[in-house]
Design a protein around this motif. Structure first.
Motif, short mmCIF file in Angstrom:
data_model
loop_
_atom_site.label_atom_id
_atom_site.label_comp_id
_atom_site.label_asym_id
_atom_site.label_seq_id
_atom_site.Cartn_x
_atom_site.Cartn_y
_atom_site.Cartn_z
N PRO A 35 0.81 -1.23 0.00
CA PRO A 35 0.00 0.00 0.00
C PRO A 35 0.84 1.27 0.00
CG PRO A 35 -0.13 -1.12 2.12
CD PRO A 35 0.52 -2.06 1.18
N LYS A 36 2.06 1.19 0.56
CA LYS A 36 2.93 2.37 0.52
C LYS A 36 3.27 2.74 -0.92
CE LYS A 36 7.64 3.83 1.62
NZ LYS A 36 8.08 3.83 0.23
N MET A 37 3.58 1.75 -1.75
CA MET A 37 3.87 2.02 -3.15
C MET A 37 2.63 2.54 -3.88
SD MET A 37 7.03 1.47 -3.38
CE MET A 37 7.14 1.68 -5.16
N MET A 38 1.46 2.04 -3.49
CA MET A 38 0.22 2.54 -4.08
C MET A 38 0.01 4.01 -3.72
SD MET A 38 -2.21 -0.79 -3.38
CE MET A 38 -3.66 -0.02 -4.08
N ILE A 39 0.33 4.38 -2.49
CA ILE A 39 0.20 5.77 -2.08
C ILE A 39 1.17 6.66 -2.86
CG2 ILE A 39 0.59 7.35 -0.14
CD1 ILE A 39 -0.51 5.17 1.70
N MET A 40 2.40 6.18 -3.08
CA MET A 40 3.35 6.95 -3.87
C MET A 40 2.84 7.11 -5.30
SD MET A 40 7.16 5.82 -2.58
CE MET A 40 7.86 7.21 -3.47
N GLY A 41 2.13 6.09 -5.81
CA GLY A 41 1.53 6.22 -7.13
C GLY A 41 0.46 7.31 -7.16
N VAL A 42 -0.33 7.40 -6.08
CA VAL A 42 -1.35 8.45 -5.99
C VAL A 42 -0.69 9.82 -5.96
CG1 VAL A 42 -3.18 9.41 -4.54
CG2 VAL A 42 -3.02 6.94 -4.87
N PHE A 347 -1.45 8.37 7.28
CA PHE A 347 -0.79 9.67 7.47
C PHE A 347 -0.44 10.30 6.13
CE2 PHE A 347 3.43 11.66 7.44
CZ PHE A 347 3.16 12.82 8.17
N TYR A 348 0.07 9.49 5.19
CA TYR A 348 0.53 10.04 3.91
C TYR A 348 -0.64 10.47 3.02
CZ TYR A 348 4.94 8.26 5.52
OH TYR A 348 6.06 8.04 6.27
N LEU A 349 -1.77 9.76 3.11
CA LEU A 349 -2.95 10.21 2.37
C LEU A 349 -3.49 11.50 2.95
CD1 LEU A 349 -4.87 6.87 1.72
CD2 LEU A 349 -3.58 8.24 0.08
N LEU A 350 -3.52 11.60 4.28
CA LEU A 350 -3.95 12.85 4.90
C LEU A 350 -3.02 13.99 4.52
CD1 LEU A 350 -4.86 11.61 8.51
CD2 LEU A 350 -6.44 12.28 6.71
N SER A 355 -2.37 18.99 2.13
CA SER A 355 -1.35 19.91 1.60
C SER A 355 -1.83 20.62 0.33
CB SER A 355 -0.06 19.14 1.31
OG SER A 355 -0.25 18.15 0.31
N GLU A 356 -2.76 20.01 -0.40
CA GLU A 356 -3.29 20.66 -1.60
C GLU A 356 -4.17 21.86 -1.26
OE1 GLU A 356 -3.51 17.07 -4.88
OE2 GLU A 356 -5.28 17.49 -3.65
N HIS A 357 -4.56 21.97 0.02
CA HIS A 357 -5.47 23.06 0.41
C HIS A 357 -4.85 24.02 1.41
CE1 HIS A 357 -8.94 21.16 -1.59
NE2 HIS A 357 -8.42 20.01 -1.18
N VAL A 358 -4.04 23.53 2.33
CA VAL A 358 -3.53 24.41 3.40
C VAL A 358 -2.01 24.53 3.39
CG1 VAL A 358 -5.53 23.91 4.85
CG2 VAL A 358 -3.45 22.53 5.10
N GLY A 359 -1.34 23.92 2.43
CA GLY A 359 0.12 23.97 2.41
C GLY A 359 0.73 22.78 3.12
N ASN A 361 3.37 22.40 5.37
CA ASN A 361 3.72 22.42 6.80
C ASN A 361 2.49 22.26 7.68
OD1 ASN A 361 6.33 22.79 6.00
ND2 ASN A 361 6.44 24.96 6.52
N ARG A 362 1.42 23.00 7.37
CA ARG A 362 0.20 22.85 8.16
C ARG A 362 -0.38 21.45 7.99
NH1 ARG A 362 -3.16 28.51 7.16
NH2 ARG A 362 -1.64 29.92 8.15
N ALA A 363 -0.35 20.94 6.77
CA ALA A 363 -0.87 19.60 6.52
C ALA A 363 -0.09 18.57 7.31
CB ALA A 363 -0.82 19.29 5.02
N TYR A 364 1.22 18.73 7.39
CA TYR A 364 2.06 17.78 8.14
C TYR A 364 1.67 17.79 9.62
CZ TYR A 364 6.23 14.99 9.11
OH TYR A 364 7.09 13.99 9.48
#
Length: 439
Positions: A35-42, A347-350, A355-359, A361-364
């Motif tokens: 699933p980690k590789m799938m997330i990197m694909g996304v 965590f990586y999907l979140l 990050s596409e909406h709030v940047g 650093n805030r997303a992290y």
């Protein structure tokens, strides 16, 4: 005797059980890589979508700009004679002359244009191009004045994307002002540009000083060609994250939170073409230099880097849970490891979506706090004490912080990461040094 045999069998049983548990944890980590590789694909897919949106904005606004010139082109006829002095044929050629000095003074005014949730960096610019042309040395090429087509002498200026020209462009040649027209007869400078026919009187009165004012729109980057015997380019902008590109770097630069200033100085000795030649003997498109306005909010690149560290986070957290099992004798089921692992992957999907909406650093921060709270609440359901749960989630928090610091570093990321891993391994050895792994 029976008691001793019983204790040995029990010890072997515990050792065997922990060995199987360790192998199971390793297998779970390998499974979680899928699933980690799938997330990197996304992440890659969203990045490509963003780049497509940016290209659509650039297509509507104007692409990256390259300014080359001006150059003076003088067409002439070469007469081919036979042995008896009779005219055999006439060949048409062009004599090209570059400016003695070329000085570009420019300022960039960047802005962001949005398409859906994606943004693109574009700019408007004001360029003042000044310089000096020496008198053409036609005799050095055996060109006779009577063979020159004086009514077709042209001054050309290449512009990467003509759609970016925001106002009429004129050439101030000594005391005369002459308007440019779209198109160029020569392809030496590029495919797009503007040019004008220079009156014969102005040619014969050379040397000449010239000046061109150019208001130009573009996207992301702007570059120039060192066509002067001495070329000076001064650029300023309120953009504080420039990347200087091309064959030459600035001789002077200043970068602060308020923007940047940069100065290039290029001599004719630094390039591979002379000041004058005939026809297409040289390529003037190989010596460009300039600046790219780097997008400081390029969260897709940071998301990719963050996802690459995903295996480290999973290993550190699983190692913490496993050591907690050994030290406190509070067993954790493999299924519980799997759920914690999926929480770390979420965590990586979140991170990507926020990050596409709030940047980035805030997303992290949002994503990390959400996952830490989830792991804390879940671990409390199968660990006996709050201390164990807080300790394990504290380790998770430190890992998230360590990865965030690495993401902020560029040149020193490998050095800091290597030292950090060394210290983590050393601390693990220290706290497990008294554990008898056979018992």
């Amino acid at each position: 005797m029976k008691t001793q045999q019983f204790l040995e069998e029990k010890t072997k049983s515990k050792s065997f059980r922990f060995s199987v548990k360790l192998l199971t944890i390793g297998f779970i980590i390998l499974i979680l890589l899928i699933p980690k590789m799938m997330i990197m694909g996304v992440i890659h897919e969203r990045k490509m979508t963003s780049e497509t949106a940016q290209m659509e904005v650039h297509r509507s606004w104007s692409y990256e700009q390259t300014v080359r010139g001006p150059i003076l082109s003088i067409p002439y006829i070469e007469k081919i004679m036979d042995k008896d002095g009779k005219l055999v044929k006439e060949e048409h050629h062009e004599y090209h002359l570059l400016p003695k000095t070329l000085h570009v003074q420019g300022e960039l005014f960047p802005k962001e244009l949005n398409r859906s949730i994606y943004h693109s960096i574009v700019y408007e610019s004001e360029l003042q191009i000044n310089g000096h042309f020496e008198k053409p040395d036609l005799a050095s090429f055996g060109i006779k004045p009577e063979d020159v087509k004086w009514d077709q002498v042209r001054v050309s200026l290449a512009v990467g994307d003509l759609r970016g020209i925001s106002s009429a462009v004129t050439l101030k040649w000594n005391n005369r002002t002459i308007p440019f027209s779209p198109g160029m007869t020569t392809q030496l400078l590029g495919n797009n540009g503007i040019s004008l026919t220079l009156p014969q009187n102005d040619i014969q009165n050379m040397p000449a000083d010239f000046a061109i004012q150019l208001q130009l729109k573009g996207s992301s980057a702007i570059s120039f060609a060192p066509l002067g015997e001495t070329t000076l380019v001064n650029l300023a902008s309120n953009w504080n994250d420039p990347s200087f590109q091309g064959l030459f770097l600035p001789t002077e630069r200043s970068i602060s939170e308020k923007g940047f200033t940069a100065q290039w100085k290029v001599l004719n000795y630094n390039r591979d073409f002379p000041q004058h030649w005939t026809d297409s003997a040289y390529d003037l498109k190989t010596s460009d230099f300039g600046v790219t306005l780097v997008d400081m909010a390029d969260h897709y690149q940071k998301n990719e880097r963050s996802a690459k560290y995903g295996i480290l986070i999973i290993v550190f957290v699983f190692l913490s849970f496993f050591l907690n099992e050994i030290i406190t004798k509070q067993r954790v089921h493999p299924f519980q490891y799997i759920l914690v692992g999926f929480a770390l992957l979420i965590f990586y999907l979140l991170l990507l979506s926020f990050s596409e909406h709030v940047g980035f650093n805030r997303a992290y921060l949002i994503s990390a706090l959400s996952v830490i709270a989830m792991v804390l609440a879940y671990s409390r359901s199968f660990l006996k004490t709050w201390l164990s749960s807080l300790t394990l989630t504290g380790i998770l928090s430190l890992v998230f912080l360590f990865i965030f610091i690495l993401l902020q570093l560029e040149s020193f990321a490998l050095l800091v990461g290597s030292i950090g891993l060394f210290l983590i391994l050393g601390l693990t050895m220290f706290f497990t040094r008294k554990i008898n792994w056979y018992e």
